[in-house]
Design an enzyme around this catalytic site. Sequence first.
Site, PDB file in Angstrom:
ATOM      1  N   LYS A   1       0.856  -1.184   0.000  1.00  0.00           N
ATOM      2  CA  LYS A   1       0.000   0.000   0.000  1.00  0.00           C
ATOM      3  C   LYS A   1       0.885   1.224   0.000  1.00  0.00           C
ATOM      4  CE  LYS A   1      -4.539   0.803   0.475  1.00  0.00           C
ATOM      5  NZ  LYS A   1      -5.630  -0.155   0.185  1.00  0.00           N
TER       6      LYS A   1
HETATM    7  N1  GLU Z   1      -7.348   0.087  -3.050  1.00  0.00           N
HETATM    8  C1  GLU Z   1      -8.103  -1.097  -3.311  1.00  0.00           C
HETATM    9  C2  GLU Z   1      -8.115  -1.993  -2.089  1.00  0.00           C
HETATM   10  O1  GLU Z   1      -7.967  -1.529  -0.981  1.00  0.00           O
HETATM   11  C3  GLU Z   1      -7.655  -1.808  -4.582  1.00  0.00           C
HETATM   12  C4  GLU Z   1      -6.212  -2.202  -4.627  1.00  0.00           C
HETATM   13  C5  GLU Z   1      -5.760  -2.697  -5.988  1.00  0.00           C
HETATM   14  O2  GLU Z   1      -6.549  -2.748  -6.918  1.00  0.00           O
HETATM   15  O3  GLU Z   1      -4.582  -3.020  -6.087  1.00  0.00           O
HETATM   16  O4  GLU Z   1      -8.340  -3.175  -2.170  1.00  0.00           O
END
Ligand code: GLU
Length: 428
Positions: free
Chosen positions: A118
């Site tokens: 993240k």
């Molecule tokens: N931000 C989204 C999540 O928390 C998607 C992450 C992604 O597609 O890599 O799952």
Amino acid sequence: MSDASTTTLSYVTPTPTSPWGTYLAQIEAVEPYLGSLSRWIGTLTRPKRALIVDVPIEMDDGSIAHYEGYRVQHSLSRGPGKGGVRFHPDVTLEEVMALAGWMTVKNAAVNLPFGGAKGGVRVDPKVLSRKELERLTRRYTSEIGLLIGPQRDIPAPDVNTDAQIMAWMMDTYSANVGATTTGVVTGKPLLLGGSLGRVKATGRGVYFVGRELAKRLNVDIKGARVAIQGFGNVGSVTAEMFAEAGAKIVAVQDQYGSVHHPAGLDVAQLTAVARQPGGVTGYRGGESLSPEEFWATDCEFLIPAALEGQLTASRARVVKARVVIEAANGPTTTEADLVLRDRGIVVLPDVIANAGGVTVSYFEWVQDFSSFFWSEGEINQRLDQIMTGAFATIWDTHLQHRVTLRTAAFIIGCTRVLQARAERGLYP
Ligand code: GLU
């Protein structure tokens, strides 16, 4: 080995209600179910690597501003890092670590061939001009260029980031490596290697697993009442999907306030006003609710779709819903989780409930590698298949071990991560 050496990190100070503290409590709850794999538990309680970067940009008035940026790769045991990037004034290293940890468990729980990562920048993007936002995005991308790449770590949209930001990220990374590299981020515009169905994927996935849970609990979605906190991309699409299936969206809350109507709110009108200043409070034809009254809305489904730590123990005590579906990441504190369990309210956890977004991100990444693009029908159908299958496995595990759906999802996810860890072995 002492407990402290496996769980305590010197660089964050989690509390019982903070994101990393919440994540650690969830890992502690799953440990008894991991058998001999629990030898590897430190893999889950410490991120593999965390990068903190300074993001300096020139503002439109000529001044120089500095922002704090992060990219955390929590685990790469099952594949490249995968997870979104958020722009929010409250972003911290600790928060990004927890969000990366949840990505590890989520990707494994739905069996995507990714680790968990993240990123985030501590900034309020709403006060930046479009040019400032672009400069911020490009400089941040360049700074985390050390870690990202289509085979290494693939960012995507999260809170306050969208397809335009992904386009700037892809362009910046491509300029730095000297070749157009569409697979470095997902959630891109369609013209730049994006996938059909990605924008609505998270909300659509929330609906798919909500539908499966409703079947198991004998709750009819047609006519069911739904209350949603957060009306950004995830909250609004979730509302649309539930309304299409015949449910009534009876209450919605965003950062500006809450609206309520027992006969149901009009989702198209809500979606239009939610993008205007004043958010959902601009809706005509509903009654307003105080922030705390929202949590006590009479409904079958309560869907937090905003930020972490929103569903606290005191709010959990007044919830009237039969089911809580976590469309947000980490919305329920550890204490609130116990209150809900004791009150017999079923919680469908984030690591399965909002996995639709990253699942279609996986499809996008695969399509970018093969430069062969699928139809929207194909994407939605494969999404349904993966989400429904993952939910069924979690449901069966919950029955088998008599644990909550969260612990069941963590049993599946963490077992897969630690099996990969054990089979790869330690280097050197
Ligand atoms: N931000 C989204 C999540 O928390 C998607 C992450 C992604 O597609 O890599 O799952």
